[in-house]
Write a protein that holds these residues in place. Structure first.
Motif, short mmCIF file in Angstrom:
data_model
loop_
_atom_site.label_atom_id
_atom_site.label_comp_id
_atom_site.label_asym_id
_atom_site.label_seq_id
_atom_site.Cartn_x
_atom_site.Cartn_y
_atom_site.Cartn_z
N PRO A 2 66.50 14.77 39.98
CA PRO A 2 66.37 13.75 38.94
C PRO A 2 67.63 12.89 38.86
O PRO A 2 68.74 13.37 39.05
N GLU A 3 67.42 11.60 38.55
CA GLU A 3 68.52 10.64 38.51
C GLU A 3 69.61 11.07 37.54
O GLU A 3 70.81 10.95 37.83
N GLN A 4 69.21 11.62 36.39
CA GLN A 4 70.20 12.01 35.39
C GLN A 4 71.08 13.14 35.90
O GLN A 4 72.30 13.15 35.68
N ASN A 5 70.49 14.10 36.60
CA ASN A 5 71.29 15.21 37.15
C ASN A 5 72.28 14.70 38.19
O ASN A 5 73.43 15.16 38.24
N LYS A 6 71.87 13.75 39.01
CA LYS A 6 72.78 13.16 40.00
C LYS A 6 73.95 12.47 39.30
O LYS A 6 75.10 12.59 39.73
N LYS A 79 77.48 2.62 43.61
CA LYS A 79 76.20 2.24 44.20
C LYS A 79 75.31 3.46 44.41
O LYS A 79 75.75 4.50 44.87
N GLY A 80 74.05 3.30 44.00
CA GLY A 80 73.09 4.40 44.14
C GLY A 80 73.01 5.29 42.92
O GLY A 80 72.23 6.24 42.90
N HIS A 81 73.81 4.99 41.89
CA HIS A 81 73.81 5.78 40.66
C HIS A 81 73.64 4.86 39.45
O HIS A 81 73.98 3.68 39.50
N SER A 82 73.12 5.45 38.38
CA SER A 82 72.94 4.70 37.13
C SER A 82 74.08 4.96 36.14
O SER A 82 74.04 4.49 35.01
#
Length: 451
Positions: A2-6, A79-82
């Motif tokens: 999941p994006e948040q975990n990343k 880049k690649g992260h929120s």
């Protein structure tokens, strides 16, 4: 993953490297608030203290591809992260608008001063990324527990007029009350200088993320800030309705009830935002056509007469033609579903009604919301089941083969107004359930008889 975990793993990686050179990294803002509320949030923001911008940039460059969307303000991303990465900063007001601030990065300002620049105490809570320690210099956790929105600083809160709208949308989203002293400051603030994009952004969050979006508008009314952005709603306050159908009160009360009912139904529609705007606008026409006739109150034609009023309101926020068209067509036709359902009208009539809008399901949902927003002995029943059955019929008719322009051209109908007129005639036959072959024959017969 999941994006948040990343993003959280990246935040911890950055925090470890910042700690190694003497700094600290904190989760800040909404992600801390939402975590304490037990609400799943999407955005993660961190704030880096105790090291220079150059040192942070060196760390970020080693971590990944650094992008800057406000480097002079100390704001970065990978880049690649929120993940939003920021440094503490000071702001100095030099005008009246939301953007009229001089910003100075100050990594050594300290956590209390950094938190002081935030709007509400519930948004000023910080949590150490590595240790989990909560830093709460303004009692935000206590206000969060009590469900209260309270401004952080008397000195700085009034400098940013957007905070008035943020207050209203937070109250709507979280069901929080507002501290009296915060309301008092908001009453004195001028929101006329805000950009249309920022106002729409806060309204959109309230409409789409709230169980009771009416709170957003009720609060604006309470602090006297419906104008200048929502002035079309003001004439609805105190505007009487026929008590037989509207024992709930004035048109304002009815509109707010419909808005909350629409929030429960919006996910059934193709455009939830447009649908919520239609719920807000659906009875604006009553302001110009409500009359009393003896014991009765009537608003004949309010569905049509409300269109220019709704258009004026919408254009204050957006020029998106597709959205405006979606809202106006639902507004214009919102009365028809319940009227036709009450009369058990023929399939041809309900087909014609559904054909007037791009999202027939939204028309059914606005009719349901309209009924839920009424209290009275004359209120019609919920006709959703009947209308859904008729919508299935309409979709079945629309899925059948039908007469096209190519068919008519091949049969000798010339291009231009005649072709357009014959296509309209053929479409009426389609709505009546006439099969393609029969519709083509009838259309050509009609064409020849009118040559």
């Amino acid at each position: 993953m999941p994006e948040q975990n990343k993003d959280m793993m990246l935040a911890e990686k950055i925090a470890e490297q910042v700690s190694a050179v003497g700094g600290r990294v904190y989760y800040v803002g909404g992600c801390v608030r939402d975590a304490l509320l037990g609400v799943e949030g999407k955005d993660i923001d961190i704030e880096v203290h105790g090291i220079s911008p150059a040192s942070l940039e060196e760390i970020l460059d080693k971590t990944g591809m650094r992008t800057s969307f406000g480097e002079s303000f100390g704001i970065y991303a990978i880049k690649g992260h929120s993940l939003d990465i920021a440094m503490p900063r000071k702001e100095k007001l030099h005008g009246r608008g939301h953007r009229d601030f001089d910003v100075f990065v100050d990594p050594f300002i300290g956590v209390e001063s950094a938190a002081k620049r935030r709007d509400f105490t519930v948004n000023a809570i910080m949590r150490d990324v590595l240790t989990g320690e909560i830093i709460d210099p303004f009692g935000g956790a206590k206000d969060l527990e009590k469900g209260i929105l309270r401004h952080v600083s008397d000195d700085s809160f009034g400098e940013d007029p957007l905070r008035v709208l943020r207050l209203c949308q937070f109250a709507a989203r979280f069901g929080f009350s507002v501290a009296d002293e915060t309301l008092d400051i908001c009453k004195k603030m001028d929101i006329s200088t805000l950009s249309r994009e920022r106002v729409e952004g806060e309204m959109k969050k309230a409409l789409l993320k709230s169980e009771k979006p009416s709170v957003f508008f009720e609060l604006l009314r309470k602090i006297g800030k419906l104008s200048p952005w929502f002035g079309e709603l003001l004439p609805l306050i105190g505007l009487e309705q026929d008590a037989r159908y509207h024992m709930e009160g004035d048109v304002w009360t009815h509109t707010m009830m419909v808005l909350d009912a629409a929030a429960e139904l919006k996910d059934n529609t193709e455009n939830p935002y447009g649908f919520m705007l239609a719920a807000l606008c659906h009875d604006l026409g009553k302001a110009v056509c409500t009359v009393r006739e003896g014991e009765r109150v009537h608003s004949y034609g309010h569905d049509v007469k409300g269109i220019p009023i709704a258009r004026r309101l919408l254009h204050r926020f957006t020029d998106e033609r597709k959205l405006i068209r979606y809202v106006l067509e639902i507004t214009e036709h919102h009365m028809k579903p319940n009227v036709l359902a009450s009369n058990r009208s023929a399939i041809k009539k309900t087909n014609k009604m559904f054909d007037c809008v791009s999202d027939p399901m939204a028309l059914i949902m606005i009719a349901a919301a309209d009924v839920r927003g009424q209290r009275g002995i004359g209120v019609s029943a919920d006709h959703t089941d009947f209308l859904l059955d008729r919508l299935e019929v309409y979709r079945k008719y629309m899925a059948e083969p039908y007469v096209t322009g190519k068919d008519l051209l091949a049969a000798g109908v010339p291009e231009g107004e005649q072709l357009k007129s014959m296509l309209e005639y053929a479409h009426k036959l389609r709505l009546a359930g006439v099969d393609k072959d029969s519709a083509l024959m009838q259309t050509l017969r009609f064409y020849k008889s009118n040559k």
